[in-house]
Design a protein around this motif. Structure first.
Motif, PDB file in Angstrom:
ATOM      1  N   CYS A 129      47.302 -37.964  14.509  1.00  0.00           N
ATOM      2  CA  CYS A 129      47.370 -38.065  15.958  1.00  0.00           C
ATOM      3  C   CYS A 129      47.863 -39.467  16.315  1.00  0.00           C
ATOM      4  O   CYS A 129      47.879 -40.354  15.468  1.00  0.00           O
ATOM      5  N   ARG A 130      48.261 -39.645  17.567  1.00  0.00           N
ATOM      6  CA  ARG A 130      48.823 -40.926  18.008  1.00  0.00           C
ATOM      7  C   ARG A 130      47.776 -41.896  18.546  1.00  0.00           C
ATOM      8  O   ARG A 130      48.001 -43.089  18.568  1.00  0.00           O
TER       9      ARG A 130
ATOM     10  N   ASP B 286      38.869 -40.336   7.557  1.00  0.00           N
ATOM     11  CA  ASP B 286      39.961 -41.198   7.988  1.00  0.00           C
ATOM     12  C   ASP B 286      40.719 -41.681   6.745  1.00  0.00           C
ATOM     13  O   ASP B 286      40.174 -41.684   5.641  1.00  0.00           O
ATOM     14  N   PHE B 287      41.945 -42.116   6.941  1.00  0.00           N
ATOM     15  CA  PHE B 287      42.738 -42.600   5.807  1.00  0.00           C
ATOM     16  C   PHE B 287      42.654 -44.121   5.654  1.00  0.00           C
ATOM     17  O   PHE B 287      42.111 -44.617   4.680  1.00  0.00           O
TER      18      PHE B 287
ATOM     19  N   GLY C 106      51.580 -43.692  13.793  1.00  0.00           N
ATOM     20  CA  GLY C 106      52.904 -43.304  14.249  1.00  0.00           C
ATOM     21  C   GLY C 106      53.677 -42.638  13.118  1.00  0.00           C
ATOM     22  O   GLY C 106      53.168 -42.482  11.995  1.00  0.00           O
ATOM     23  N   GLU C 107      54.902 -42.286  13.398  1.00  0.00           N
ATOM     24  CA  GLU C 107      55.720 -41.545  12.426  1.00  0.00           C
ATOM     25  C   GLU C 107      55.958 -42.330  11.129  1.00  0.00           C
ATOM     26  O   GLU C 107      55.888 -41.768  10.043  1.00  0.00           O
ATOM     27  N   ARG C 108      56.239 -43.620  11.233  1.00  0.00           N
ATOM     28  CA  ARG C 108      56.521 -44.444  10.049  1.00  0.00           C
ATOM     29  C   ARG C 108      55.309 -44.478   9.107  1.00  0.00           C
ATOM     30  O   ARG C 108      55.432 -44.289   7.900  1.00  0.00           O
ATOM     31  N   VAL C 109      54.113 -44.707   9.665  1.00  0.00           N
ATOM     32  CA  VAL C 109      52.907 -44.765   8.844  1.00  0.00           C
ATOM     33  C   VAL C 109      52.524 -43.368   8.359  1.00  0.00           C
ATOM     34  O   VAL C 109      52.014 -43.209   7.251  1.00  0.00           O
ATOM     35  N   ARG C 110      52.819 -42.353   9.154  1.00  0.00           N
ATOM     36  CA  ARG C 110      52.580 -40.963   8.712  1.00  0.00           C
ATOM     37  C   ARG C 110      53.359 -40.682   7.437  1.00  0.00           C
ATOM     38  O   ARG C 110      52.818 -40.146   6.465  1.00  0.00           O
TER      39      ARG C 110
END
Length: 174
Positions: A95-96, A8-9, A65-69
């Motif tokens: 993943c979401r 995990d990150f 989500g996309e922003r944190v990705r």
């Protein structure tokens, strides 16, 4: 099957915090604050040896989500994570929803997973044989997951690689 590691990150690779708290600099702060946020203590001392012990078969599997990705990918580049750990640049999955990590683990054949969330471990319980609950935790740790309080305690992970499948872990200098 060759052993494969999932990591995990948030709160594992980057910014370990107290149980139940968020990393506000990374999640809610500015882009610059997110990039400046620290790696977890000891990650660069231990993870390179694990990546090597798994023969490079290691992936980051993160829910966001996309922003944190975008912030995560930028953080990995900004901190020269790939160069410092040996993890392949293409071995990052997102993943979401947390339970969707089980789909990535199944697709990749993950045999060992490090995550700080018990709900993730519940979702991967029938998919991943070696599960490591990382970081400080509230309450009891179930006996079907192994608690790894910090990177300094992560030697148990390479010890769980079946004999004959393990590559010797050597400290990389950089």
């Amino acid at each position: 099957m060759e052993p494969r590691l999932g990591i995990d990150f948030g709160r594992v690779i980057q910014g370990v915090s107290a149980p139940g708290t968020a990393d506000t600099a990374f999640l809610g702060g500015s882009f610059a604050e997110a990039l400046a946020s620290p790696a977890a203590d000891g990650v660069y001392d231990v993870l390179p040896g694990l990546v090597e012990a798994f023969g490079g078969r290691a992936w980051i599997i993160s829910k966001c989500g996309e922003r944190v990705r975008e912030r995560t990918l930028a953080w990995l580049d900004h901190h020269d994570f790939y160069g410092r750990t040996g993890l392949a640049r293409g071995n990052v999955r997102f993943c979401r929803k947390r339970p969707e990590k089980a789909l990535h683990c199944a697709e990749l054949g993950i045999t060992h997973m490090i995550d700080d969330r018990l709900d993730v471990h519940r979702a991967i319980r029938d998919v991943v044989p070696y599960r490591y609950l990382f970081g400080p935790q509230k309450g009891e740790v179930p006996d079907w997951v192994r608690h790894v309080p910090a990177w300094a305690d992560a030697a148990v992970i390479s010890a769980d690689i079946p004999a004959g499948r393990r590559r010797p872990a050597t400290r990389r200098s950089r």
